[in-house]
Design a protein around this motif. Structure first.
Motif, PDB file in Angstrom:
ATOM      1  N   LEU A  32       0.828  -1.210   0.000  1.00 27.72           N
ATOM      2  CA  LEU A  32       0.000   0.000   0.000  1.00 27.72           C
ATOM      3  C   LEU A  32       0.861   1.259   0.000  1.00 27.72           C
ATOM      4  O   LEU A  32       0.603   2.200  -0.763  1.00 27.72           O
ATOM      5  CB  LEU A  32      -0.918   0.013   1.229  1.00 27.72           C
ATOM      6  N   LEU A  33       1.874   1.277   0.851  1.00 29.84           N
ATOM      7  CA  LEU A  33       2.760   2.437   0.915  1.00 29.84           C
ATOM      8  C   LEU A  33       3.536   2.616  -0.394  1.00 29.84           C
ATOM      9  O   LEU A  33       3.663   3.740  -0.898  1.00 29.84           O
ATOM     10  CB  LEU A  33       3.730   2.303   2.088  1.00 29.84           C
ATOM     11  N   ASP A  39       2.398   6.284  -7.008  1.00 32.67           N
ATOM     12  CA  ASP A  39       1.362   7.090  -7.661  1.00 32.67           C
ATOM     13  C   ASP A  39       1.661   8.587  -7.529  1.00 32.67           C
ATOM     14  O   ASP A  39       1.492   9.351  -8.477  1.00 32.67           O
ATOM     15  CB  ASP A  39      -0.018   6.787  -7.089  1.00 32.67           C
ATOM     16  N   LYS A  40       2.112   9.005  -6.353  1.00 27.98           N
ATOM     17  CA  LYS A  40       2.459  10.410  -6.152  1.00 27.98           C
ATOM     18  C   LYS A  40       3.603  10.821  -7.072  1.00 27.98           C
ATOM     19  O   LYS A  40       3.583  11.911  -7.649  1.00 27.98           O
ATOM     20  CB  LYS A  40       2.864  10.670  -4.698  1.00 27.98           C
ATOM     21  N   LEU A  41       4.606   9.953  -7.202  1.00 25.10           N
ATOM     22  CA  LEU A  41       5.747  10.252  -8.064  1.00 25.10           C
ATOM     23  C   LEU A  41       5.310  10.361  -9.518  1.00 25.10           C
ATOM     24  O   LEU A  41       5.697  11.298 -10.222  1.00 25.10           O
ATOM     25  CB  LEU A  41       6.823   9.178  -7.912  1.00 25.10           C
ATOM     26  N   VAL A  42       4.495   9.437  -9.972  1.00 26.53           N
ATOM     27  CA  VAL A  42       4.004   9.461 -11.349  1.00 26.53           C
ATOM     28  C   VAL A  42       3.213  10.748 -11.606  1.00 26.53           C
ATOM     29  O   VAL A  42       3.372  11.385 -12.663  1.00 26.53           O
ATOM     30  CB  VAL A  42       3.160   8.201 -11.650  1.00 26.53           C
ATOM     31  N   ASP A  43       2.390  11.153 -10.645  1.00 30.25           N
ATOM     32  CA  ASP A  43       1.632  12.400 -10.782  1.00 30.25           C
ATOM     33  C   ASP A  43       2.557  13.610 -10.886  1.00 30.25           C
ATOM     34  O   ASP A  43       2.365  14.489 -11.732  1.00 30.25           O
ATOM     35  CB  ASP A  43       0.663  12.587  -9.617  1.00 30.25           C
ATOM     36  N   LYS A  44       3.577  13.660 -10.025  1.00 31.80           N
ATOM     37  CA  LYS A  44       4.530  14.776 -10.050  1.00 31.80           C
ATOM     38  C   LYS A  44       5.286  14.820 -11.378  1.00 31.80           C
ATOM     39  O   LYS A  44       5.501  15.893 -11.937  1.00 31.80           O
ATOM     40  CB  LYS A  44       5.528  14.671  -8.893  1.00 31.80           C
TER      41      LYS A  44
END
Length: 65
Positions: A32-33, A39-44
């Motif tokens: 999960l972590l 996901d946060k990295l891909v968004d950034k």
């Protein structure tokens, strides 16, 4: 050595470990972590690509340098 305080995330993880979760549960928490931060990295990266008008050709060229 300087004392360093634990972050909120570290404190919450310590609480999880205090319940002595199974290996299966620990693996699920790790996944999960990992997924969350991935996901946060891909968004950034997506935001940066858009903001800086980076093309697929630019990315391919950088990969092959």
């Amino acid at each position: 050595m300087e004392n360093q305080k634990l972050s909120s995330l570290q404190l919450d993880l310590l609480k999880v470990y205090s319940f002595q979760p199974s290996d299966e549960d620990l693996l699920a928490v790790r996944r999960l972590l990992a997924n969350y931060f991935s996901d946060k990295l891909v968004d950034k990266i997506g935001q940066s690509v858009e903001k800086n008008q980076i093309s697929e050709a630019d990315l391919d060229r950088w990969l092959n340098e």
